[in-house]
Design an enzyme around this catalytic site. Structure first.
Site, PDB file in Angstrom:
ATOM      1  N   GLY A 102       6.661   4.818   8.513  1.00 24.51           N
ATOM      2  CA  GLY A 102       5.855   6.026   8.660  1.00 24.51           C
ATOM      3  C   GLY A 102       5.981   6.570  10.070  1.00 24.51           C
ATOM      4  O   GLY A 102       6.975   6.332  10.771  1.00 24.51           O
ATOM      5  N   GLU A 131       8.671  15.296  15.597  1.00 28.00           N
ATOM      6  CA  GLU A 131       9.132  15.143  14.225  1.00 28.00           C
ATOM      7  C   GLU A 131       8.408  16.167  13.342  1.00 28.00           C
ATOM      8  O   GLU A 131       7.191  16.103  13.190  1.00 28.00           O
ATOM      9  CB  GLU A 131       8.837  13.720  13.748  1.00 28.00           C
ATOM     10  N   CYS A 154      13.115  10.548   7.504  1.00 29.13           N
ATOM     11  CA  CYS A 154      13.049  10.137   8.908  1.00 29.13           C
ATOM     12  C   CYS A 154      14.411  10.247   9.572  1.00 29.13           C
ATOM     13  O   CYS A 154      14.497  10.428  10.770  1.00 29.13           O
ATOM     14  CB  CYS A 154      12.480   8.742   9.033  1.00 29.13           C
ATOM     15  N   GLU A 173       9.509   0.842  10.771  1.00 28.31           N
ATOM     16  CA  GLU A 173      10.564   1.856  10.616  1.00 28.31           C
ATOM     17  C   GLU A 173       9.870   3.196  10.817  1.00 28.31           C
ATOM     18  O   GLU A 173       9.062   3.613   9.998  1.00 28.31           O
ATOM     19  CB  GLU A 173      11.185   1.719   9.231  1.00 28.31           C
ATOM     20  N   LYS A 187       0.849  -1.202   0.000  1.00 26.85           N
ATOM     21  CA  LYS A 187       0.000   0.000   0.000  1.00 26.85           C
ATOM     22  C   LYS A 187       0.883   1.249   0.000  1.00 26.85           C
ATOM     23  O   LYS A 187       1.534   1.565   0.997  1.00 26.85           O
ATOM     24  CB  LYS A 187      -0.913   0.052   1.230  1.00 26.85           C
ATOM     25  N   THR A 219       5.513   7.381  14.036  1.00 26.56           N
ATOM     26  CA  THR A 219       5.521   6.507  15.207  1.00 26.56           C
ATOM     27  C   THR A 219       4.100   6.246  15.711  1.00 26.56           C
ATOM     28  O   THR A 219       3.759   5.117  16.097  1.00 26.56           O
ATOM     29  CB  THR A 219       6.419   7.098  16.313  1.00 26.56           C
TER      30      THR A 219
END
Ligand code: NDP
Length: 501
Positions: free
Chosen positions: A233, A390, A289, A255, A180, A235
């Protein structure tokens, strides 16, 4: 893929066929440089997930893929790499059109994605087990077997590269996949699916389903016929993925986000550190990231470093990402642009000192796109939101430090542990810090690099598992133990008891 009035139509890839969604619904995908519609994409739903998972299941259980030798699989993966290289410019342009990254980076991403397929083609025949010495007349050995159907959910910041990082090791190990892509950037993942078919990877082995994460992604995580989930993507989404996968005890690798430190000591080569630090935060407009978002500068070099750093950051050329001379493109979406600017406002209100950017560029020809200027905050405290959350944009926090003890404590004071960089010419200090910083990827006197040969992944809340390298094969295989009796003596457990006791 049909074209109507300049807008391309894209369909789902299920069981080797490009098909509309069961609902017939579509969604528009945009060019972040102008926010114009560039494609109309079939919008997958739960029913499509079920169709794709069943196709992947059949392809795994009954199809030719599982019966192929490693060499036969490897040849197909190598062919994927070749086709990607033949079509590099086309793929790179589509990547830039759909996610806004500069064309130079898109070309690099396509090349890295092809390298990734080639790397795992070379490893397909090297997935082996062990023989285990036993304390008795037994032969014991292990084999590594593919999990089966893997659900893979990827983000928008490196669309084709993330698809390659996920697909290549899973396929090399003999799994089948339902992939996806992110809703903002579905195009190149669909093309990669088409390339897999062209490379003679059998029908149903690779299925690609664009559609909303909370519906399509969630249905993949919950589907009982999916054996494994791999996700990249945010957290918070990772937490949801774990919860959704818990019902069927899926194997999950994650990840996730980062807030990576970049530490400059006074004995570093400052020119190298300035240049490397610019790349580490502003490449891909900060949407990575592993972006080194917290720049720790030793107080004795702070002013000198900042003069050069600010001058160079101020000259980064923002513009049309398809133009070879552009150095920074737009952010992926208007929403991401607004999100980043809201972090800027919060940082200002918390007392960080804005030294550069902090706004959208004023040039008239950039107004339709999602551009944000390279933004640098100085005198940031590690407890401010700009240093903790982030941001995922071209926004840097500069934090001065006094000594090694202090900077190690600050660098580790985060929920994340994805990456870190250390700039110093003192070899002992470099390795001392590499050992003390709690992160999965450390670079010394080098900004950011993630080749397929080296493992990649996070400590703490930055993830579970290691992608790339041989380690990724552990994510896509499970160990089976086989024990063989060798003794000539007849095994007779119940006969041990005299009188049948
Ligand atoms: P998400 O983590 O939400 O999205 C990543 C992928 O997960 C997308 O394919 C998304 O689908 C899918 N997804 C979303 N919700 C679910 C769910 N409930 N179940 C299963 N799959 C789901 O990141 P966003 O794209 O929304 O970006 C938000 C923030 O995440 C960014 O600002 C950035 O801070 C961070 N981010 C971090 C990345 C990293 O590599 N660490 C990469 C991208 C973003 P859909 O696209 O349809 O929403």
């Amino acid at each position: 893929m049909a074209v109507t009035a300049g807008i391309k139509e894209y369909q789902l890839l299920i069981d080797g066929q490009f098909v509309p969604a069961a609902s017939g619904e579509t969604f528009e995908t945009l060019n972040p440089t102008t926010n114009e519609v560039i494609g109309r994409v079939a919008r997958a739903g739960k029913e499509d997930v079920d169709r794709a998972v069943r196709a992947a299941r059949r392809a795994f259980d009954d199809g030719p893929w599982g019966r192929m030798t490693p060499n036969e699989r490897a040849r197909r993966l190598r062919r994927v790499a070749e086709i990607m290289r033949e079509r590099q410019e086309e793929l790179a342009r589509l990547e830039t059109l759909n996610c806004g990254k500069i064309i130079v980076e898109s070309r690099m991403d396509v090349a890295s994605a092809a390298n990734c397929f080639e790397y795992y083609a070379n490893l397909a025949g090297q997935i082996w087990g062990e023989t285990i010495p036993m304390n008795g007349p037994l032969l014991d050995y292990t084999v590594r077997e593919p999990y089966g159907v893997c659900g893979q959910i990827i983000p928008w910041n490196f669309p084709i590269l993330m698809a390659a990082w996920k697909l290549a090791p899973a396929l090399a190990a003999g799994n089948t996949v339902v992939l996806k892509p992110a809703s903002y950037t579905p195009i190149t993942a669909l093309l990669l699916g088409q390339i897999c078919l062209e490379a003679d990877i059998p029908e149903g082995v690779v299925n690609v389903l664009p559609g909303p994460g909370n519906e399509v992604g969630a249905a993949i995580c919950e589907h009982p016929m999916v054996d494994k989930i791999a996700f990249t993507g945010e957290t918070e989404t990772g937490r949801q993925i774990l919860r959704l996968s818990a019902g069927t005890i899926k194997k999950v690798s994650l990840e996730l986000g980062g807030k990576s430190p970049n530490i400059v000591f006074p004995d570093a080569n400052l020119e190298e550190a300035v240049n490397g630090s610019l790349f580490a935060i502003f490449s891909n407009a900060g949407q990575r990231c592993t972006a080194r978002t917290r720049l720790f500068l030793h107080e004795s070099i702070h002013d000198r470093f900042m003069d050069d750093f600010l001058a160079k950051a101020g000259k980064i050329r923002i513009g049309d990402p398809l133009d070879d001379s552009t150095q920074m493109g737009p952010l992926v979406s208007r929403r991401q642009c607004e999100r980043v600017l809201s972090f800027v406002e919060r940082a200002r209100s918390e007392g960080a000192e804005l030294r550069l950017g902090g706004k959208r560029p004023e040039k008239a020809d950039l107004q339709r796109g999602n551009f944000v200027e390279p933004t640098i905050f100085d005198l940031v405290r590690n407890d401010m939101s700009i240093a903790r959350e982030e941001v995922f944009g071209p926004v840097l926090s500069v934090i001065p430090f006094r000594d090694e003890e202090e900077v190690v404590a600050l660098a580790n004071d985060t929920i994340y542990g994805l990456a870190a960089t250390i700039w110093t010419s003192d070899v002992k200090r470099a390795h001392r810090l590499a050992a003390r910083i709690r992160a999965g990827n450390i670079s010394i006197n080098y900004p950011v690099v993630n080749p397929p040969e080296a493992p990649f992944g996070g400590f703490k809340q930055s993830g579970i598992g290691r992608e790339l390298s041989r380690h990724a094969l552990d994510l896509y295989t499970q160990v089976k133990n086989v024990v063989v009796g060798l003794s000539e003596e007849v095994f007779d457990w119940y006969g041990r008891w005299p009188g049948g006791r």
